[in-house]
Design an enzyme around this catalytic site. Structure first.
Site, short mmCIF file in Angstrom:
data_model
loop_
_atom_site.label_atom_id
_atom_site.label_comp_id
_atom_site.label_asym_id
_atom_site.label_seq_id
_atom_site.Cartn_x
_atom_site.Cartn_y
_atom_site.Cartn_z
N GLU A 170 0.71 5.52 -7.34
CA GLU A 170 -0.19 6.60 -6.92
C GLU A 170 0.59 7.78 -6.39
O GLU A 170 0.26 8.93 -6.66
CB GLU A 170 -1.15 6.07 -5.84
CG GLU A 170 -2.30 7.02 -5.52
CD GLU A 170 -1.96 8.13 -4.52
OE1 GLU A 170 -2.68 9.13 -4.48
OE2 GLU A 170 -0.96 7.99 -3.78
N ASP A 206 1.89 1.19 -3.56
CA ASP A 206 3.17 1.91 -3.46
C ASP A 206 3.12 2.82 -2.24
O ASP A 206 2.05 3.14 -1.74
CB ASP A 206 3.47 2.72 -4.73
CG ASP A 206 2.43 3.81 -5.00
OD1 ASP A 206 1.22 3.51 -4.88
OD2 ASP A 206 2.81 4.95 -5.30
N ASP A 254 -1.63 4.25 4.44
CA ASP A 254 -1.63 4.80 3.08
C ASP A 254 -0.78 3.93 2.18
O ASP A 254 0.38 4.18 2.01
CB ASP A 254 -1.11 6.24 3.14
CG ASP A 254 -1.14 6.92 1.79
OD1 ASP A 254 -1.75 6.39 0.86
OD2 ASP A 254 -0.52 8.01 1.67
N HIS A 304 -3.97 1.56 -3.36
CA HIS A 304 -2.65 1.48 -3.99
C HIS A 304 -1.65 0.87 -3.03
O HIS A 304 -1.80 0.99 -1.81
CB HIS A 304 -2.17 2.85 -4.48
CG HIS A 304 -1.90 3.86 -3.39
ND1 HIS A 304 -0.68 3.98 -2.79
CD2 HIS A 304 -2.70 4.77 -2.80
CE1 HIS A 304 -0.73 4.94 -1.87
NE2 HIS A 304 -1.95 5.44 -1.86
ZN LIG Z 1 -2.46 7.13 -0.73
#
Ligand SMILES: [Zn+2]
Length: 481
Positions: free
Chosen positions: A185, A118, A151, A116
């Site tokens: 997400e 975002d 992340d 992801h």
């Molecule tokens: Zn994540």
């Protein structure tokens, strides 16, 4: 007589010790078949620069109208033209790019690799602590710095770098390979991954397996282990937030009843905290600790080898640390309290919010039964929310997808132990998993203890070494599809 009893006890003790020792000796990691390292030639400087560029788009999931979302998608198109001309791409909910890389054999079930783009917001108060500003996309000698590197833009870039290079070299997969890059997400994934899953169901696409974030190759994070652990997570916990409400008559605080609504509510919260949801070493948790336990030295290995005897002791010890406790059971976290708006006014109502993370063995219904029994108070109304998510199903750690991921991890990272784990937070994988036979969760990056605080935290960064390993991992995994 006494002598005979003593002798019998002595023999029993010797037998017991023999069993413990025997079990411990045979409790070793399965001999990993010798797997040669596979290293691809990776242009890591180019990949690092591109990850830096990707970071500069402030795709903060709390600002979904930001122009940085469409700008990021346009940037992907410009940066990875070969992927965009070779694969079919559609935009789900206008913001989640979904790619289909057509395979050579249409009779094979497709697979999906997900990430992801975002990111979580950066708290203003943390700004002075960042070595480089969070959206500057700074690339230094060893690291790419900034929000989203770990992340989960690192995985987006690693996947795109791998595919772009492979297509340029003329590679085509045997089966259809799909990529999906969610845009929401961090706020539940309903319009990104959730919509992808709904579309796949409508279109009749069922994946053999999907791979999304959820864990890492963990180095020096669990004390007592001699080599890094790759936790390939086969399940993820669900989440549900329950409200507790106590009513009172109100009035002035100078003539209070024996117990106000606040007191009743506090007692209920206390009972919940003191009656944790039962948990233990079974199912996915047992498999995790069974494989992990073999990696320890003595005396831990003796304990894990003899759960028939030490099970309760182990569960007790594991429950003491917050991280391992979360693996054992559905966790209980009272997080919000509300009473009277004024200190000299008796509350007509007091409310508490409690967040639970559902272990795959529990359901929202079984949890509510536990909550009612633990509180055991007719004065408390328990409100079940409209929206919650059950824990995922548990995927097969012996299926071909798991074995392919495990092999690519060993080919990339060398001497690491692989274990089937449980993701204790929520990810997009729970959506994709609804249209897949199996769902697995790991990012191909090796992290250390100090990296944990960087997730959703300050000074998030990804090393160039990790980026190289990640690209190499995806290439190796994709070549086998
Ligand atoms: Zn994540």
């Amino acid at each position: 007589m006494v002598k005979r009893i003593a002798a019998a006890l002595g023999i029993a003790l010797v037998v017991l010790i023999a069993i413990i020792v025997f079990n411990t000796i045979i409790f070793t990691a399965e001999e990993d078949e010798a797997i040669a390292l596979v290293t691809h030639k990776v242009n890591v400087e180019q990949a690092a620069q591109r990850l830096g560029e990707a970071v500069r788009f402030e795709t903060d999931s709390t600002k979904r109208r930001s122009a940085d979302f469409p700008r990021f998608i346009a940037w992907l198109e410009e940066t990875y033209p070969t992927v965009h001309t070779t694969m079919e791409r559609q935009l789900i909910s206008n913001q989640t790019p979904l790619f289909r890389w057509a395979g050579m054999d249409a009779s094979l079930k497709p697979v999906l690799l997900a990430a992801h783009y975002d990111v979580v917001p950066v708290p203003k108060a943390s700004l002075p602590d960042w070595v480089h500003p969070p959206y500057a996309g700074m690339v230094d000698e060893n690291f790419v710095w900034g929000r989203g590197t770990l992340d989960d833009k690192g995985a987006v870039i690693a996947l795109m770098e791998a595919a772009e290079a492979m297509i340029a070299e003329g590679f085509q997969p045997k089966r259809d390979v799909w990529f999906s890059f969610g845009h929401d997400e961090e706020v539940g994934g309903i319009f990104g991954a959730g919509a992808v899953a709904r579309k796949m169901r409508t279109d009749g696409v069922q994946f053999a397996w999907i791979l999304d974030e959820g864990s890492f190759v963990l180095d020096d994070i669990i004390p007592g282990l001699e080599r890094p652990i790759a936790s390939i997570n086969v399940a993820e916990k669900g989440t549900i937030s329950i409200e507790l409400v106590a009513k009172g008559a109100g009035g002035h605080s100078s003539m209070p009843p024996k117990q106000t609504a606040v007191g009743t509510l506090a007692r209920a919260v206390d009972r919940l905290q003191n009656n944790p949801v039962p948990g233990g070493l079974d199912g996915v948790t047992a498999d995790f600790f069974d494989r992990l336990g073999r990696e320890f030295g003595l005396p831990e290995r003796a304990l894990f080898a003899n759960t028939w005897l030490f099970g309760p002791l182990l569960e007790n010890q594991l429950a003491k640390a917050n991280t391992t406790n979360a693996m054992l059971r559905t966790t209980t976290a009272p997080t919000m309290l509300e009473g009277s708006p004024k200190v000299n006014v008796l509350p007509v109502e007091a409310r508490a919010g409690v967040n639970f993370r559902l272990h795959p063995r529990d359901s929202a219904d079984s949890l509510l039964t536990h909550v009612e029994e633990a509180i055991d108070d007719g004065e408390i109304t328990i409100i079940k929310p409209e929206n919650y998510s059950e824990a995922s199903t548990v995927s097969d750690a012996d299926a071909s997808g798991y074995l392919a991921i495990e092999k690519a991890i060993r080919q990339t990272f060398g001497n690491v132990a692989t274990v089937p784990g449980l993701t204790i937070a929520a990810t997009d994988a729970r959506h994709y998993g609804r249209v897949a036979d199996n769902a697995y969760r790991i990012n191909p990056f090796q992290i250390e203890d100090h990296d944990l605080a960087r997730f959703h935290g300050t000074n998030e960064r990804l090393s160039k070494d990790n980026l190289r390993l990640g690209i190499s991992f995806y290439r190796t995994l994709l070549e086998a599809q």
